[in-house]
Design an enzyme around this catalytic site. Structure first.
Site, PDB file in Angstrom:
ATOM      1  N   THR A  13       0.695  -0.958  -0.042  1.00  0.00           N
ATOM      2  CA  THR A  13      -0.054   0.128   0.009  1.00  0.00           C
ATOM      3  C   THR A  13       0.741   1.135   0.108  1.00  0.00           C
ATOM      4  OG1 THR A  13      -1.720  -1.333   1.430  1.00  0.00           O
ATOM      5  CG2 THR A  13      -1.913   1.204   1.404  1.00  0.00           C
ATOM      6  N   VAL A  14       1.827   1.559   1.126  1.00  0.00           N
ATOM      7  CA  VAL A  14       2.671   2.566   1.033  1.00  0.00           C
ATOM      8  C   VAL A  14       3.677   2.603   0.053  1.00  0.00           C
ATOM      9  CG1 VAL A  14       4.178   3.785   2.766  1.00  0.00           C
ATOM     10  CG2 VAL A  14       2.338   2.680   3.696  1.00  0.00           C
ATOM     11  N   ALA A  33      14.095  19.721  -3.971  1.00  0.00           N
ATOM     12  CA  ALA A  33      15.261  19.105  -3.434  1.00  0.00           C
ATOM     13  C   ALA A  33      16.499  19.399  -4.045  1.00  0.00           C
ATOM     14  CB  ALA A  33      14.934  17.552  -3.498  1.00  0.00           C
ATOM     15  N   ARG A  45       8.635 -10.150  -2.463  1.00  0.00           N
ATOM     16  CA  ARG A  45       8.700 -11.568  -2.645  1.00  0.00           C
ATOM     17  C   ARG A  45       7.797 -12.129  -3.429  1.00  0.00           C
ATOM     18  NH1 ARG A  45       6.608 -12.262   3.657  1.00  0.00           N
ATOM     19  NH2 ARG A  45       4.627 -10.979   3.457  1.00  0.00           N
ATOM     20  N   LYS A 105       6.617   1.841  12.455  1.00  0.00           N
ATOM     21  CA  LYS A 105       6.766   2.350  13.964  1.00  0.00           C
ATOM     22  C   LYS A 105       6.959   1.197  14.758  1.00  0.00           C
ATOM     23  CE  LYS A 105       2.359   1.748  12.002  1.00  0.00           C
ATOM     24  NZ  LYS A 105       1.553   2.032  11.031  1.00  0.00           N
ATOM     25  N   GLU A 129       9.050   9.894   9.488  1.00  0.00           N
ATOM     26  CA  GLU A 129       7.820  10.920   9.584  1.00  0.00           C
ATOM     27  C   GLU A 129       6.498   9.996   9.329  1.00  0.00           C
ATOM     28  OE1 GLU A 129       7.544  14.487  10.209  1.00  0.00           O
ATOM     29  OE2 GLU A 129       5.867  13.331  10.724  1.00  0.00           O
ATOM     30  N   VAL A 132       4.366   7.933  12.340  1.00  0.00           N
ATOM     31  CA  VAL A 132       3.229   8.383  13.170  1.00  0.00           C
ATOM     32  C   VAL A 132       2.386   9.235  12.710  1.00  0.00           C
ATOM     33  CG1 VAL A 132       3.131   9.654  15.438  1.00  0.00           C
ATOM     34  CG2 VAL A 132       5.068   8.383  15.114  1.00  0.00           C
ATOM     35  N   GLU A 190      -3.255  -2.631   9.590  1.00  0.00           N
ATOM     36  CA  GLU A 190      -2.000  -3.369   9.808  1.00  0.00           C
ATOM     37  C   GLU A 190      -2.072  -4.710   9.179  1.00  0.00           C
ATOM     38  OE1 GLU A 190       1.205  -1.746  10.719  1.00  0.00           O
ATOM     39  OE2 GLU A 190      -0.396  -0.272  10.803  1.00  0.00           O
ATOM     40  N   LYS A 205       3.084   4.356  18.220  1.00  0.00           N
ATOM     41  CA  LYS A 205       3.529   5.685  17.822  1.00  0.00           C
ATOM     42  C   LYS A 205       3.661   6.784  18.934  1.00  0.00           C
ATOM     43  CE  LYS A 205       0.536   4.857  13.834  1.00  0.00           C
ATOM     44  NZ  LYS A 205      -0.812   4.704  13.400  1.00  0.00           N
TER      45      LYS A 205
HETATM   46  P1  NDP Z   1       1.320  -3.748   2.846  1.00  0.00           P
HETATM   47  O1  NDP Z   1       1.143  -5.003   3.463  1.00  0.00           O
HETATM   48  O2  NDP Z   1       0.473  -3.405   1.834  1.00  0.00           O
HETATM   49  O3  NDP Z   1       2.794  -3.872   2.130  1.00  0.00           O
HETATM   50  C1  NDP Z   1       4.114  -4.497   2.625  1.00  0.00           C
HETATM   51  C2  NDP Z   1       4.956  -4.988   1.543  1.00  0.00           C
HETATM   52  O4  NDP Z   1       6.359  -5.522   2.232  1.00  0.00           O
HETATM   53  C3  NDP Z   1       4.345  -6.104   0.807  1.00  0.00           C
HETATM   54  O5  NDP Z   1       5.038  -5.825  -0.447  1.00  0.00           O
HETATM   55  C4  NDP Z   1       4.973  -7.333   1.357  1.00  0.00           C
HETATM   56  O6  NDP Z   1       4.820  -8.463   0.555  1.00  0.00           O
HETATM   57  C5  NDP Z   1       6.302  -6.828   1.887  1.00  0.00           C
HETATM   58  N1  NDP Z   1       6.632  -7.692   2.903  1.00  0.00           N
HETATM   59  C6  NDP Z   1       5.994  -7.840   4.377  1.00  0.00           C
HETATM   60  N2  NDP Z   1       6.721  -8.692   4.979  1.00  0.00           N
HETATM   61  C7  NDP Z   1       7.735  -9.171   4.287  1.00  0.00           C
HETATM   62  C8  NDP Z   1       8.546 -10.046   4.562  1.00  0.00           C
HETATM   63  N3  NDP Z   1       8.702 -10.618   5.747  1.00  0.00           N
HETATM   64  N4  NDP Z   1       9.574 -10.228   3.632  1.00  0.00           N
HETATM   65  C9  NDP Z   1       9.376 -10.007   2.402  1.00  0.00           C
HETATM   66  N5  NDP Z   1       8.456  -8.695   2.068  1.00  0.00           N
HETATM   67  C10 NDP Z   1       7.460  -8.595   3.041  1.00  0.00           C
HETATM   68  O7  NDP Z   1       1.651  -2.849   4.195  1.00  0.00           O
HETATM   69  P2  NDP Z   1       1.544  -1.215   4.172  1.00  0.00           P
HETATM   70  O8  NDP Z   1       2.301  -0.682   2.869  1.00  0.00           O
HETATM   71  O9  NDP Z   1       0.448  -0.948   4.473  1.00  0.00           O
HETATM   72  O10 NDP Z   1       2.764  -0.866   5.333  1.00  0.00           O
HETATM   73  C11 NDP Z   1       3.945  -0.839   5.088  1.00  0.00           C
HETATM   74  C12 NDP Z   1       4.753  -0.210   6.504  1.00  0.00           C
HETATM   75  O11 NDP Z   1       4.214   1.001   6.637  1.00  0.00           O
HETATM   76  C13 NDP Z   1       4.211  -0.838   7.689  1.00  0.00           C
HETATM   77  O12 NDP Z   1       5.398  -0.808   8.636  1.00  0.00           O
HETATM   78  C14 NDP Z   1       3.034  -0.141   8.222  1.00  0.00           C
HETATM   79  O13 NDP Z   1       2.958  -0.212   9.518  1.00  0.00           O
HETATM   80  C15 NDP Z   1       3.460   1.114   7.883  1.00  0.00           C
HETATM   81  N6  NDP Z   1       2.246   2.361   7.499  1.00  0.00           N
HETATM   82  C16 NDP Z   1       1.264   1.901   6.943  1.00  0.00           C
HETATM   83  C17 NDP Z   1       0.353   2.854   6.760  1.00  0.00           C
HETATM   84  C18 NDP Z   1      -1.158   2.530   5.869  1.00  0.00           C
HETATM   85  O14 NDP Z   1      -2.017   3.391   5.864  1.00  0.00           O
HETATM   86  N7  NDP Z   1      -0.929   1.396   5.422  1.00  0.00           N
HETATM   87  C19 NDP Z   1       0.438   4.200   7.254  1.00  0.00           C
HETATM   88  C20 NDP Z   1       1.434   4.299   7.937  1.00  0.00           C
HETATM   89  C21 NDP Z   1       2.436   3.350   8.407  1.00  0.00           C
HETATM   90  P3  NDP Z   1       3.457  -9.312   0.397  1.00  0.00           P
HETATM   91  O15 NDP Z   1       2.480  -8.417  -0.495  1.00  0.00           O
HETATM   92  O16 NDP Z   1       4.069 -10.528  -0.405  1.00  0.00           O
HETATM   93  O17 NDP Z   1       2.965  -9.606   1.753  1.00  0.00           O
HETATM   94  N1  HSE Z   2      -2.756   0.882  10.745  1.00  0.00           N
HETATM   95  C1  HSE Z   2      -2.404   2.173  11.028  1.00  0.00           C
HETATM   96  C2  HSE Z   2      -3.855   2.958  11.282  1.00  0.00           C
HETATM   97  C3  HSE Z   2      -1.838   2.633   9.760  1.00  0.00           C
HETATM   98  O1  HSE Z   2      -4.942   2.277  11.188  1.00  0.00           O
HETATM   99  O2  HSE Z   2      -3.398   4.128  11.762  1.00  0.00           O
HETATM  100  C4  HSE Z   2      -1.261   4.195   9.793  1.00  0.00           C
HETATM  101  O3  HSE Z   2      -0.077   4.070  10.565  1.00  0.00           O
END
Ligand code: NDP
Ligand code: HSE
Length: 436
Positions: A13-14, A33, A45, A105, A129, A132, A190, A205
């Site tokens: 997602t991010v 920048a 993966r 976080k 940034e 949180v 999450e 956070k």
């Molecule tokens: P997603 O699950 O959407 O994406 C995570 C990515 O990392 C996927 O490509 C996943 O692969 C890969 N991945 C996860 N674990 C592993 C592993 N052990 N080995 C290899 N690849 C891995 O998560 P988000 O993008 O939502 O979140 C990413 C980070 O950002 C997290 O730390 C989250 O807490 C943080 N965050 C998220 C927010 C949100 O709104 N979503 C907001 C703020 C922070 P696969 O698809 O194969 O599982």
């Molecule tokens: N799972 C978190 C939330 C994502 O719902 O706020 C943002 O950190």
């Protein structure tokens, strides 16, 4: 000038938001920048899934460590989540002299002290940034914009998923499971939504905000963590009747004895701006001695709001990477050698006010017994409601708001109230914050 070269670890997602926004705003970003910012490759993966998320034109690899330490990479953006292998990869990148941007976080709340020390030793920056409050630039505000202040407290709605669930239950009458499924579909939750529901994500956070606000090490293990799993809709209703909203509030406050660090469902006066933060929106209130209260509001989760923060960090590092490491903004706002050892308080030593719901047999003298116990324990009552039980003619709910007291006094009073034979169910105790 050559563009800054970014490696993305993770393609979810991010990461997909980062790719989209970098592409869409590349000219503006270059003007800000001073040079371009370019993703050189993405580690994932599952290639098929990654392609759906980030498109076809970026180089993909499944060698996460290789990419994190590659010679032609300047900044590693860790957007995978979880503790391992994220921790090991971040440390490897730092060791290889890469700057790191992370939205993780959980990783920083548990291993931040180790990671920041490693970064300092290697002369690189770890920017977080996005970790949180999603798109709200609260780390920058606390570390830089509010640097003049002695911070008194920070309180926030900093988990979008639980706020979305509470809003959906209150406003649209949606049940808990349906609201959670919707939050997951929208990309707020999450990977393990238990982290959201049980307050763990908000605690990660607020642990980071606590460290930055008060200049203490990151201490997640000392946080009090309680989520919304057991919250009853009856209490949401009664709170409304008393002029309050229930929110999952994360709070850190300093007192003479130490620092409070806690997350729990909390009654907040409905008239406060923060009580009216709905859906996946987040809000953080910072009380500083000079600025007074400052409120930060915005999208706390989701692909592009979070990417907004990740990219702000990429821009910051691009601007600052040639600066002398000793002249950069310290990771935890205070110089590493100047962190304080102020203790985090155990919950019995926290002062707050309370909401109590007590299911009793509807007979003469019950209320007098309860109020006597509260008075014996040095507590005064602020408001009182009595409502007949929906499922039994001779049972009634007594709902009380108390003035502020020590948590250990409330524990003592509740043990005695619970022991009365007219009290028919476990007493519901919620904390209340006026946020004045
Ligand atoms: P997603 O699950 O959407 O994406 C995570 C990515 O990392 C996927 O490509 C996943 O692969 C890969 N991945 C996860 N674990 C592993 C592993 N052990 N080995 C290899 N690849 C891995 O998560 P988000 O993008 O939502 O979140 C990413 C980070 O950002 C997290 O730390 C989250 O807490 C943080 N965050 C998220 C927010 C949100 O709104 N979503 C907001 C703020 C922070 P696969 O698809 O194969 O599982
Ligand atoms: N799972 C978190 C939330 C994502 O719902 O706020 C943002 O950190």
């Amino acid at each position: 000038m050559k563009p800054m070269r970014i490696a993305l670890l993770g393609a979810g997602t991010v990461a997909s938001g980062v790719v989209r926004v970098l592409r869409r705003n590349q000219d503006e970003l270059c003007r800000r920048a001073g040079r371009g910012i370019e993703v050189v490759a993405v580690a994932a993966r599952n290639a098929q899934k990654a392609r759906r998320s980030i498109g076809d034109d970026l180089a993909l690899t499944d060698d996460f460590r290789g990419l994190a330490t590659r010679d032609d990479v300047d900044i590693v953006a860790e957007l995978m989540g979880g503790i391992e292998p994220a921790r090991e990869l971040v440390l490897a990148a730092i060791q290889a002299g890469k700057h790191v941007v992370t939205a993780n976080k959980a990783l920083l709340a548990l291993h931040g002290n180790e990671i920041f020390a490693a970064a300092q030793a290697s002369g690189v920056m770890v920017a977080f940034e996005a970790a949180v409050a999603g798109g709200i630039p609260i780390i920058k505000a606390l570390r830089e914009g509010l640097a003049a202040n002695r911070i008194e407290w920070v309180a926030g709605i900093i988990n979008g998923t639980t706020n979305f669930i509470l809003s959906s239950m209150r406003d649209r009458g949606v049940d808990f499971a349906t609201a959670l499924a919707e939050a997951q579909r929208l990309g707020y939750a999450e990977a393990d939504p238990g982290f959201d529901i049980d307050g763990v994500d908000a605690a990660h956070k607020i642990t980071l905000l606590c460290a930055i606000a008060f200049g203490v090490p990151v201490q997640f293990a000392r946080a009090h963590v309680q989520g919304i799993r057991d919250l009853d809709t009856a209490d949401i209703r009664y709170a409304e009747q008393l002029g309050y909203r229930i929110k999952l509030l994360a709070m850190t406050r300093r007192s003479e004895q130490g620092i409070e660090l806690r997350v729990h469902p909390t009654l907040i006066p409905a008239t406060r701006l923060v009580a009216n933060v709905e859906g996946a929106m987040n809000a953080v209130v910072v009380q500083g001695d000079a600025v007074g209260p400052a409120l930060f509001y915005g999208k706390g989760a989701g692909s592009e709001p979070t990417a907004s923060s990740v990219i702000a960090d990429l821009v910051d590092i691009t601007r600052l990477h040639t600066a002398d490491p000793g002249h950069r903004v310290p990771h935890l706002a205070f110089q590493p050698g100047a962190l304080a050892d102020t203790p985090i308080l155990d919950m019995p030593l926290v002062r707050t006010s309370y909401y109590l719901r007590i299911r009793v047999r509807d007979e003469v003298g019950v209320l007098a017994e309860i109020t006597r116990i509260l008075a014996d324990c040095g507590m005064s009552i602020d408001a009182l409601l009595q409502r007949p039980s929906a499922d039994h003619d001779e049972h009634t709910d007594v709902i009380l708001l108390t003035h502020e007291t020590l948590e250990q006094r409330m524990d003592e009073a509740l043990a005695r109230i619970q022991g009365l034979d007219t009290v028919l169910a476990p007493v519901v105790r919620l904390r209340k914050e006026e946020l004045r």
